[in-house]
Each structure stands twice: as structure tokens, then as C-alpha cells.
Design a protein around this motif. Sequence first.
Motif, PDB file in Angstrom:
ATOM      1  N   ALA A 384     -37.281  -2.127  13.304  1.00  0.00           N
ATOM      2  CA  ALA A 384     -38.734  -1.996  13.470  1.00  0.00           C
ATOM      3  C   ALA A 384     -39.418  -1.908  12.110  1.00  0.00           C
ATOM      4  N   ALA A 385     -38.837  -1.125  11.193  1.00  0.00           N
ATOM      5  CA  ALA A 385     -39.403  -1.023   9.845  1.00  0.00           C
ATOM      6  C   ALA A 385     -39.349  -2.364   9.125  1.00  0.00           C
ATOM      7  N   PHE A 386     -38.227  -3.099   9.313  1.00  0.00           N
ATOM      8  CA  PHE A 386     -38.112  -4.439   8.719  1.00  0.00           C
ATOM      9  C   PHE A 386     -39.210  -5.357   9.240  1.00  0.00           C
ATOM     10  N   SER A 387     -39.470  -5.284  10.551  1.00  0.00           N
ATOM     11  CA  SER A 387     -40.507  -6.142  11.152  1.00  0.00           C
ATOM     12  C   SER A 387     -41.887  -5.831  10.586  1.00  0.00           C
ATOM     13  N   LEU A 388     -42.190  -4.565  10.352  1.00  0.00           N
ATOM     14  CA  LEU A 388     -43.511  -4.176   9.838  1.00  0.00           C
ATOM     15  C   LEU A 388     -43.733  -4.621   8.399  1.00  0.00           C
ATOM     16  N   LYS A 389     -42.662  -4.704   7.618  1.00  0.00           N
ATOM     17  CA  LYS A 389     -42.798  -5.001   6.196  1.00  0.00           C
ATOM     18  C   LYS A 389     -42.845  -6.497   5.878  1.00  0.00           C
ATOM     19  N   GLN A 390     -42.752  -7.334   6.892  1.00  0.00           N
ATOM     20  CA  GLN A 390     -42.826  -8.775   6.644  1.00  0.00           C
ATOM     21  C   GLN A 390     -44.244  -9.164   6.204  1.00  0.00           C
TER      22      GLN A 390
END
Length: 467
Positions: A384-390
Motif C-alpha cells: 500500500a505504501a509502495f502504491s501511494l509513492k508512485q
Amino acid sequence: MGSEQLTTSQTKSLNKLEGDKALLLWLRGREAWNDWMKKHPEAEVSFEGVVFSYLALSERLKGKRPVPQKLKSYVDFSGYIFNGYISFDGAEFHSKALFRNAKFSGVSSFFHTCFKDLVHFSNSEFHDRTDFSSVEFINEVDFSRVKFKNFADFFNANFGSLSEFYEIEVWETINFRSSVFLEETQFIGAVFKNNVSFTRAKFFGGAVFNRASFCKEFSLKNCQFLSNVDFGNASFGNTFYCSPLNSEKIKSIDFKGASFEKSFSISGHFECIPDLRLTKTSHHVDLSHLSVKLNRIFIKNCGLERAIDAEDSERLCRLKEIAESNKNHNRALAFHADEQRASRWGVLNSWQSMLDMLYSLTSNYGQSLARPCFYLVLSIILFAAFSLKQPENIHKEEGQLKTALTISIATVTPFISISKIEREAGIKKLYGQKPPEDYGLYSYAHAGISFVFIFLIGLGLRNRYRI
């Protein structure tokens, strides 16, 4: 015998032979001793409190006859002289024999001695080597709280009735090889600071080792147990008796080839793996309160541990087999886990070892539910954190974290019907019509790893609630 010698006329009326009279008769040799015993089969013999040493005996028997003019180091049973060791070899005791609180300062021998009635050695001390090999204990024998401070040999001894070794203390090796115990034998609270061997011994009565402490090698190899065996609360290498600095560890516990015709109960914590290979068990073997420690050492500059003994995996396999046959799944899982750890560095190749370490880390070989649950939640949060930082993220509203978590959860639960719809809607909300490049590959990796954790959770539930 005059004022000092022991004559037949004076001893016919004796019901008890003790003190100096017993010592003087003993010093006359085996033949004189046995002849006297045949003539007085009802006479109780007492050496209670006697100190069998040069100084003590020379002072005690001063001025008495027959005593040699020149006393040497120890007492010999060959006749009149102190010249080697304290010997009762071949002696016969027709009635009760009392050695309570006696002290044997030198080498002592009871080789081929026959005790036809009760024998009491309780609270005695043996400071040097002692030999009880081929002894016949026809009636009860009591060695309670005896201290053996040197090698003690009971090879081929025969115990015809109750044998009590309650709270004995053995400083060096003790050997019961090929001994026969016809009735119950009790080693309750015994302390064995060195090696113990019961190899090829036969126990026709019960064998009780409750609260016994074993510090080094313990062998019951090829023993026959025709009655109940109990090692309840025994300590193996993890007691202060073994070493004040905890520098000593028990090296081996060998039951290999032993035969258990009735119940066998063993509990407590073992500092090594007991060897029950080739054992025969006719009844239930209780391992429910048994815990073992796989001895491992750290590999330098690696941070990993490897098993010391290559045969531990086979020993653990046998323990697992016994636990499974008794439907004790928890103990079987614990033994299986240690079996895998033991075989990691010997049986498995490098890739198998890596997978085995991951299996251990993530679920403790299927025994843990908390670990895979933690890693699954961690994987969902990280994705989820990876998805937000895109950089393609266009959703800057307050609920974007909830959207990212929904995408992450839906990615790992494709088997739920609503997951596909929620995932597509979440991606569209975060990135519009242009999701990040290679986002699909990262999603596959996240889904694959999470699926492994879901599988391990199911395995843990299955192992925990298995019937």
C-alpha cells in the motif's frame, strides 16, 4: 581367643556381630569369615560408622590381636595385613548387613560378595574406586544418600529385591552393565556428575528415575525393561550439579536397542537429543512433557547456526515417529522442526537449506500462527505504501491510504468475488487511466509472497486444531 580373640564358644550366643569383634573377624580372611557365618546364620553384622582407613583402624585396633606390627596404607582381606585395598571379596552375609555411615577411604572391593538378607549402605562414603561387580543382593538393598567419589562398578550385579539408590551422589563414572534387577529399582533424586552405563541391564521390576540428574553420558543401550519405566522430572545436563559455571553439557543419552515391555514415561528438559532408535515399545510412550535441545554452534561471519551432531536428525525422526504413533501432534511438530534444523547442513543441498531457513523464519515449521499473520499484514502495508509513492498517483484526497490498502488486500485475495471490482476501482482512483509502468509485475510479486503467507496461516490452523 583369650581376652581379645573371637572364639566359637563366645560367639554362639551372639545375635549381632559389630564393632571391634566384627573388624577382627574380617581381618582373619575370607575363609574364617565365611566359616563363622555358616555357624551363625542368624547373626546380624554391623560395620556402622566404621572408618576404613589406615589411621582410623590402626588407632582403633591398637593393642588388639591379631594385628600386624607394621600397618601399611590400606586394609586387605587376605589375612592380618593392611597392604592394598579394603576387600570383602567372596564374603557371605547370611543375615542383615549394616554399613550405614561407614567411610571407605581407600580402594574397596565387594567382588562376588553374597548378601542373603537386608543390606544397608545408606549415608556411606566411598572416596576411592569401589567394586561391586558380580555381587548377589538376594534381599533388599539400601544405598540411599551414598556418595561415590570415584569410579563405582556394579557390573553383572544381581539385585533380587527392592533396590534403593535414593539421592545417591556419584562424582565419577558408575557402571551397571549387564546387571539384573528382579524387583523395583529407585534412583529418585540421584545425581550423576559423570558417565552412567546400564548397557544390557535387565529390569524385571519397575525402574524409577524421578528427579534424577544426569550430567554427561547416559547409556541404557540394549536394556530390557519388563515393567514400568519412569523418568519424570529428570534433569539432563541443565542442573547446577553438573557444573557451577555451566561449562559442561550432557553429551549423549543412549536408549538404542532398549526394549520397553510396559509403560515408558519421560519428561523434563534434555540438553541433547535422546537416542531411541531401534527401541521396542509395547505400550504407550509418554513424551508430552519432554523438551529437547538441539545443540548448534554459530558459523563465523554468517550469523547462522548449524547442528553439531549429524545423527541428531535421525534421533529426532525416531522421537517424531513415537509422538505421531501416540497422536501427540504438538510434540511431533516440535521434533520435526528440530529434525529439519539438524538436517539443514548435512542432508539438504544449498537451495533446499535456503528454503528450509525461510520456512523456519516465517512459520517455525508450521507451528506458529503469529509469524505468517504478521508477515502478511506487513506485506499488505508495504505494498500500500509502495502504491501511494508512485509518481502517477493523482489521488491527493484524505482517503488515499484507505484506497491503497483496498488495492493491496484485493491483490492478495483474488478468490473473493468482490476483489477484482475493488482493485480496478482503486487503481483507477489512484492513477486514473495510466497506472505506473510495471505495476502489474509488482502486483504479481506481492500476490505471490502473500499467498505463501496465507498458505502458512492455513497450515498453522490445521496443525493447531488437528484431530
